[in-house]
Write an enzyme that holds these catalytic residues in place. Structure first.
Site, PDB file in Angstrom:
ATOM      1  N   PHE A 145       0.790  -1.639  -0.052  1.00  0.00           N
ATOM      2  CA  PHE A 145      -0.074   0.659  -0.300  1.00  0.00           C
ATOM      3  C   PHE A 145       1.272   1.396  -0.111  1.00  0.00           C
ATOM      4  O   PHE A 145       1.916   1.135   1.071  1.00  0.00           O
ATOM      5  CB  PHE A 145      -0.542   0.277   0.873  1.00  0.00           C
ATOM      6  CG  PHE A 145      -2.011   1.584   1.164  1.00  0.00           C
ATOM      7  CD1 PHE A 145      -2.777   1.307   0.390  1.00  0.00           C
ATOM      8  CD2 PHE A 145      -1.884   2.695   2.095  1.00  0.00           C
ATOM      9  CE1 PHE A 145      -4.174   2.369   0.140  1.00  0.00           C
ATOM     10  CE2 PHE A 145      -3.187   3.250   1.947  1.00  0.00           C
ATOM     11  CZ  PHE A 145      -3.840   2.816   1.400  1.00  0.00           C
ATOM     12  N   ASP A 198       1.407  -5.242   8.186  1.00  0.00           N
ATOM     13  CA  ASP A 198      -0.055  -3.775   7.594  1.00  0.00           C
ATOM     14  C   ASP A 198      -0.897  -5.051   7.891  1.00  0.00           C
ATOM     15  O   ASP A 198      -1.518  -6.141   6.942  1.00  0.00           O
ATOM     16  CB  ASP A 198       0.248  -3.060   6.912  1.00  0.00           C
ATOM     17  CG  ASP A 198      -0.832  -2.576   7.013  1.00  0.00           C
ATOM     18  OD1 ASP A 198      -1.190  -2.856   7.241  1.00  0.00           O
ATOM     19  OD2 ASP A 198      -1.035  -1.506   5.953  1.00  0.00           O
ATOM     20  N   TYR A 254     -11.536   0.836   9.865  1.00  0.00           N
ATOM     21  CA  TYR A 254     -12.685   1.610   9.825  1.00  0.00           C
ATOM     22  C   TYR A 254     -13.443   0.696   8.199  1.00  0.00           C
ATOM     23  O   TYR A 254     -14.365   1.041   7.322  1.00  0.00           O
ATOM     24  CB  TYR A 254     -12.577   3.025   8.538  1.00  0.00           C
ATOM     25  CG  TYR A 254     -11.197   3.325   7.958  1.00  0.00           C
ATOM     26  CD1 TYR A 254     -10.684   2.683   6.860  1.00  0.00           C
ATOM     27  CD2 TYR A 254     -10.231   3.856   8.827  1.00  0.00           C
ATOM     28  CE1 TYR A 254      -9.917   3.177   5.968  1.00  0.00           C
ATOM     29  CE2 TYR A 254      -9.137   3.660   8.412  1.00  0.00           C
ATOM     30  CZ  TYR A 254      -8.860   3.323   6.783  1.00  0.00           C
ATOM     31  OH  TYR A 254      -7.601   3.455   6.342  1.00  0.00           O
ATOM     32  N   LYS A 255     -12.214  -0.632   8.222  1.00  0.00           N
ATOM     33  CA  LYS A 255     -13.525  -0.962   7.215  1.00  0.00           C
ATOM     34  C   LYS A 255     -13.733  -2.446   7.847  1.00  0.00           C
ATOM     35  O   LYS A 255     -15.270  -1.612   8.468  1.00  0.00           O
ATOM     36  CB  LYS A 255     -11.334  -1.897   6.590  1.00  0.00           C
ATOM     37  CG  LYS A 255     -10.336  -0.988   5.630  1.00  0.00           C
ATOM     38  CD  LYS A 255      -9.975  -1.597   5.252  1.00  0.00           C
ATOM     39  CE  LYS A 255      -8.514  -0.574   4.749  1.00  0.00           C
ATOM     40  NZ  LYS A 255      -8.599  -0.110   3.823  1.00  0.00           N
ATOM     41  N   ARG A 307     -12.441  -3.418  -7.780  1.00  0.00           N
ATOM     42  CA  ARG A 307     -11.809  -4.476  -6.793  1.00  0.00           C
ATOM     43  C   ARG A 307     -13.525  -4.219  -5.778  1.00  0.00           C
ATOM     44  O   ARG A 307     -14.320  -3.959  -5.793  1.00  0.00           O
ATOM     45  CB  ARG A 307     -11.243  -3.718  -5.113  1.00  0.00           C
ATOM     46  CG  ARG A 307      -9.783  -3.698  -5.721  1.00  0.00           C
ATOM     47  CD  ARG A 307      -8.885  -3.377  -3.910  1.00  0.00           C
ATOM     48  NE  ARG A 307     -10.120  -2.525  -3.812  1.00  0.00           N
ATOM     49  CZ  ARG A 307      -9.333  -1.735  -2.427  1.00  0.00           C
ATOM     50  NH1 ARG A 307      -8.316  -2.097  -1.508  1.00  0.00           N
ATOM     51  NH2 ARG A 307      -9.873  -0.846  -1.133  1.00  0.00           N
TER      52      ARG A 307
END
Length: 410
Positions: free
Chosen positions: A132, A209, A234-235, A383
């Site tokens: 990322f 991560d 927050y996912k 995605r």
């Protein structure tokens, strides 16, 4: 291969047999809005109904009535308390090793800096080219600050880093290796235990991560013998936009590492207000500033639901969802200049799949206009992120049927 009617019948049957189906009713409903299917739970989870109620109670009660006394009612301890619960429910971490604070970027910086400083004389950080962006940018900055070299592993964007690649990359000069457990682009699950062991054999430390894994893919930090980890909430944890991140530091390292952002909340006695910084012992020493108390409330609700559902059941549904999405993609999309850029093997696949085509940037814009909300990742990937607690199989059918229609038009 099933025809379209059979595929829809299959979606109804899968929804009816879903042991987690009742959780879908616990989220703020999309009825009456313009959303046909939400495929971006791997970027931002949906809000739970209980979150709004919890925040209202807190604002009117604890904050509204207790005011500054709330800090002495326990707010000071929330980063560690939520960290311990997150460790138990989703991270496979014993108490005293996880803290909730800051953003993922800030915690990544703090833990990576602490790690390289704990390996004096070693000059390399190993990372992969498709990690990322934040991870790559932060490590580039640390390398510049500390006079270190970056050793890049070239990874296939349709897959991810492997233990064999890491074995070839690490050596006596490696201070730290940093990878994602689930690749943000492809959804590939790295063999965290094997990679950690390989790095340790070379004398290096490892930072994982977990942003695309936590709350969807089982994580076993203690069993992996991991050194450090970070991730967002927050996912799949439904913590909301900008919710605080978490950091993990293995107990065996806590007396030997020191993070670089020395704030008052990480002091041994935060209220002493005296001269000189004395780090708090244990995981609390990783805190810097005032904990984001309000922003932690949605995470409490997310952990409530995740603990009730159980990680094994969440993972099982996640695989059923992505299996079904792959079946629809095979029937409607693959072979129409659309290719799969995610693992087919379930044990290597996280909570999302990525489909690629050269015009998907434009098609993604059309999907959003039609109320189907995935996300686009350059250069050509869409995605399909399927959050297990808030997504049904008919959602998958509705959304991918719109994508198939747009592809067929072109």
């Amino acid at each position: 291969m099933l025809d379209s009617d059979d595929l829809l019948t299959q979606a109804h049957a899968l929804d009816a047999a879903d042991p987690l189906r009742d959780f879908r009713d616990r989220f703020v409903p999309l009825d009456g809005g313009d959303v046909v299917a939400y495929f971006d739970g791997n970027s931002l989870g949906r809000p739970a109904l209980a979150t709004a109620e919890r925040m209202d109670r807190f604002i009117r009660g604890q904050w509204g009535q207790r005011l500054i006394r709330g800090w002495f009612d326990g707010w000071f301890d929330w980063p560690g308390q939520l960290g311990d619960r997150l460790g138990r429910v989703a991270l496979g971490a014993d108490p005293g090793q996880v803290v909730v604070a800051d953003s993922t970027t800030v915690l990544l910086y703090k833990l990576a800096r602490a790690a390289v400083d704990a390996r004096p004389g070693r000059r390399e950080i190993v990372l992969d080219t498709d990690n990322f962006p934040t991870d790559r940018y932060v490590l580039e900055g640390i390398a510049a600050e500390r006079g270190l070299r970056l050793r890049w592993i070239d990874t296939d964007p349709a897959a991810g880093v492997t233990a064999e690649q890491v074995t070839r990359a690490v050596g006596p000069d490696t201070a730290l290796v940093v990878f994602s457990h689930v690749a943000y682009r492809s959804g590939y699950i790295a063999d965290a235990e094997a990679i950690t062991r390989t790095a340790h054999d070379a004398g290096a430390l490892v930072l994982w991560d977990l942003s695309h894994a936590v709350g969807c893919v089982p994580v076993h930090l203690d069993a992996w013998n991991a050194d450090f980890a970070v991730g967002c909430t927050y996912k799949y944890l439904n913590g909301g936009p900008g919710s605080p991140a978490f950091g993990y530091v293995n107990q065996r390292l806590q007396d030997h590492v020191r993070q670089p952002i020395q704030g008052w909340m990480g002091h041994r006695d935060p209220l002493a207000m005296g001269p000189g910084y004395q780090p708090s012992p244990g995981i609390r020493g990783m805190i810097s500033g005032t904990p984001p108390i309000l922003a932690m409330l949605p995470l409490l609700t997310g952990l409530d639901m995740l603990e009730e559902a159980g990680m094994d059941a969440v993972r099982a549904k996640s695989l059923r969802l992505t299996d079904y999405a792959l079946e629809l993609a095979g029937a409607w999309l693959l072979g129409h200049d659309v290719r799969l850029a995610s693992p087919r093997s379930p044990e290597c696949r996280g909570g999302h799949i990525t489909l690629c085509r050269n015009d998907f940037r434009e098609i993604n814009d059309e999907l959003w206009q039609r109320g189907v909300l995935p996300d686009f990742r350059a250069p050509d990937g869409i995605r399909i992120g399927l959050a297990p607690l808030s997504t049904g199989f008919r959602d998958v059918h509705r959304g991918l049927s719109v994508l198939a229609e747009l592809v067929a038009r072109r």
